[in-house]
Motif scaffolding. Structure first.
Motif, PDB file in Angstrom:
ATOM      1  N   GLU A 206      41.755 -49.412 -30.237  1.00 54.79           N
ATOM      2  CA  GLU A 206      40.403 -49.233 -29.728  1.00 54.79           C
ATOM      3  C   GLU A 206      39.891 -50.454 -28.980  1.00 54.79           C
ATOM      4  O   GLU A 206      38.794 -50.422 -28.411  1.00 54.79           O
ATOM      5  N   GLY A 207      40.663 -51.535 -28.956  1.00 50.47           N
ATOM      6  CA  GLY A 207      40.252 -52.726 -28.225  1.00 50.47           C
ATOM      7  C   GLY A 207      40.413 -53.992 -29.041  1.00 50.47           C
ATOM      8  O   GLY A 207      40.513 -53.972 -30.264  1.00 50.47           O
ATOM      9  N   PHE A 208      40.411 -55.104 -28.343  1.00 48.37           N
ATOM     10  CA  PHE A 208      40.597 -56.427 -28.932  1.00 48.37           C
ATOM     11  C   PHE A 208      39.399 -56.821 -29.799  1.00 48.37           C
ATOM     12  O   PHE A 208      38.259 -56.403 -29.567  1.00 48.37           O
ATOM     13  N   ALA A 209      39.635 -57.658 -30.798  1.00 45.59           N
ATOM     14  CA  ALA A 209      38.571 -58.280 -31.588  1.00 45.59           C
ATOM     15  C   ALA A 209      38.986 -59.698 -31.934  1.00 45.59           C
ATOM     16  O   ALA A 209      40.175 -59.987 -32.109  1.00 45.59           O
ATOM     17  N   LEU A 210      38.005 -60.584 -32.027  1.00 44.36           N
ATOM     18  CA  LEU A 210      38.251 -61.985 -32.369  1.00 44.36           C
ATOM     19  C   LEU A 210      37.306 -62.415 -33.467  1.00 44.36           C
ATOM     20  O   LEU A 210      36.094 -62.201 -33.380  1.00 44.36           O
ATOM     21  N   TYR A 211      37.866 -63.016 -34.504  1.00 43.20           N
ATOM     22  CA  TYR A 211      37.074 -63.578 -35.606  1.00 43.20           C
ATOM     23  C   TYR A 211      37.107 -65.093 -35.475  1.00 43.20           C
ATOM     24  O   TYR A 211      38.151 -65.725 -35.621  1.00 43.20           O
ATOM     25  N   TYR A 222      33.754 -61.355 -31.776  1.00 39.72           N
ATOM     26  CA  TYR A 222      33.766 -60.719 -30.465  1.00 39.72           C
ATOM     27  C   TYR A 222      34.466 -59.370 -30.535  1.00 39.72           C
ATOM     28  O   TYR A 222      35.417 -59.181 -31.304  1.00 39.72           O
ATOM     29  N   LEU A 223      34.012 -58.462 -29.673  1.00 36.36           N
ATOM     30  CA  LEU A 223      34.630 -57.154 -29.503  1.00 36.36           C
ATOM     31  C   LEU A 223      34.885 -56.900 -28.024  1.00 36.36           C
ATOM     32  O   LEU A 223      34.033 -57.217 -27.178  1.00 36.36           O
ATOM     33  N   GLN A 224      36.033 -56.329 -27.705  1.00 35.57           N
ATOM     34  CA  GLN A 224      36.278 -55.863 -26.349  1.00 35.57           C
ATOM     35  C   GLN A 224      35.440 -54.622 -26.094  1.00 35.57           C
ATOM     36  O   GLN A 224      35.453 -53.669 -26.877  1.00 35.57           O
ATOM     37  N   VAL A 225      34.675 -54.640 -24.991  1.00 30.22           N
ATOM     38  CA  VAL A 225      33.881 -53.477 -24.597  1.00 30.22           C
ATOM     39  C   VAL A 225      34.032 -53.262 -23.099  1.00 30.22           C
ATOM     40  O   VAL A 225      34.544 -54.118 -22.378  1.00 30.22           O
ATOM     41  N   ASP A 226      33.580 -52.119 -22.632  1.00 30.85           N
ATOM     42  CA  ASP A 226      33.560 -51.847 -21.194  1.00 30.85           C
ATOM     43  C   ASP A 226      32.501 -52.723 -20.537  1.00 30.85           C
ATOM     44  O   ASP A 226      31.417 -52.927 -21.103  1.00 30.85           O
TER      45      ASP A 226
END
Length: 389
Positions: A206-211, A222-226
């Motif tokens: 569903e997309g990248f995430a960073l902790y 962070y979350l990858q979004v459009d």
């Protein structure tokens, strides 16, 4: 007004350059079009390479960093069902530090105002003139509305992508490279103790995430979004739920807490060359922008001004032009290496394209997680390559 170096822009690049020059008895004046409160409130990156930490410490502005910063010895790479630690000291003998760019800026401003070179906020109508000769000048209107002329021997453009410096350099010819990525980062600051000892870079369908984190009690996630997403469509609960999904690992969970700041950050790569025209030198975001995945933006700016300070000291004290003449090429060598690393990290971790692309990404992640050579390449780039390549 008269000084040796006029510095346009009071971000970390301009402030650190002024500090490095002052330590070598070179006078400067720093001009900033925003207020001090605005400059000190800008939320930016928070990962410092070892070279950046060493430079700030040697410049006498590292005390709070050493006291409050968090030294990190690696990162975790994650894809569904797997979370693999990468130990930087064993791979390359270096570490990184978590210390927000906002805090770096506060430290530099405090030092500048405590007996340092002049720092003028809220200036306007800044214009750079006669940079092709040996006596450039900067015209501006000060905070009281009075027109001023700053005569100098050199000008440093550290005023970012939208500043006045880069168009002057480009006006003499040059090239621009740019890549806009088909995704953005939704970032939050939360009053929540981090649930991880090291940063987690997570690939998910569903997309990248960073902790990440800012302190033992504040998390940065962070979350990858459009890129077309609107921040008001993302409630706190929706953000936390998405983080839970993308970072899911058996026996572990994200620590939730009050969200104190959230924003959406577009992602792109940008390089402008050359980084010099006559006596006008560019550094930092005025010449290059990288996506934040590789944590290179602030560190590249520090590398730029370290090289530039050396070049200006040689030029103004010793009347030798060799380092000034080679500054752009030497800086750009490192810029392109870091631009490639940032693109590589971004391309490997952010979900885009079809299932074929997804399998290629997972193959690359498995390679980094299983090969010491591949892991070392990531670690060497992440913690910082030599200043002068």
């Amino acid at each position: 007004m008269r000084t040796q170096v006029a510095i346009i822009g009071a971000g970390p690049a301009g402030l650190l350059l002024s500090r490095l020059l002052a330590l070598q008895a070179i006078d400067s004046v720093v001009l900033e079009n925003r207020s001090r409160d605005y400059v000190e409130a800008r939320i930016r990156a928070g990962i410092l390479e070892q070279h950046t930490v060493d430079t700030l410490t040697a410049a006498g502005v590292g005390a709070r960093l050493q006291r409050e910063g968090l030294e990190h010895s690696g990162i975790h790479l994650q894809y569904p069902g797997v979370r693999q630690p990468l130990d930087f000291p064993s791979l390359c003998g270096r570490t990184v530090w978590v210390y927000g760019q906002t805090e770096v800026t506060k430290d530099l401003i405090a030092a500048q105002l405590d007996g340092g070179p002049p720092l003028l906020f809220e200036v306007s109508d800044v214009r750079v003139e006669d940079v092709d000769g040996d006596s450039p000048r900067v015209r501006f209107t000060d905070a009281d509305g009075v027109a001023q002329v700053l005569e100098c021997d050199a000008v440093a453009g550290t005023d970012g992508f939208h500043g006045v410096s880069r168009p002057v350099v480009q006006g003499a010819g040059g090239r621009v490279w740019e890549r806009t990525y088909p995704y953005a980062w939704l970032g939050i600051l939360a009053d929540a103790a981090p649930a991880t000892d090291e940063l987690i870079y997570a690939w998910h369908p569903e997309g990248f995430a960073l902790y990440s984190m800012r302190s033992p009690s504040v998390s940065r996630l962070y979350l990858q979004v459009d890129p077309t997403e609107k921040i008001e469509d993302w409630s706190d609960e929706r953000i936390w739920d998405a983080l839970d999904t993308r970072m899911a690992l058996e026996g572990w969970s994200v620590t939730r807490g009050p969200v104190t700041e959230k924003s959406i950050l577009p992602m792109r790569s940008f390089v402008s060359a050359p980084m010099r025209r006559g006596r006008l030198f560019l550094a930092g975001d005025a010449a290059h922008i990288v996506p934040p995945t590789g944590a290179k933006g602030l560190n590249l700016a520090v590398a730029d001004v370290t090289l530039l300070a050396q070049a200006l000291v040689r030029l103004l004290q010793e009347k030798r032009t060799d380092l000034a003449d080679s500054y752009s090429d030497r800086a750009l060598a490192r810029v392109w290496r870091c631009t490639h690393f940032s693109w590589w990290m971004t391309s490997m971790l952010h979900r885009s394209g079809d299932d074929f692309d997804a399998e290629l990404q997972l193959s690359q992640l498995r390679r980094v997680c299983s090969s010491e050579a591949a892991a070392r390449e990531l670690a060497e780039n992440y913690t910082g390559l030599p200043l002068d390549l």
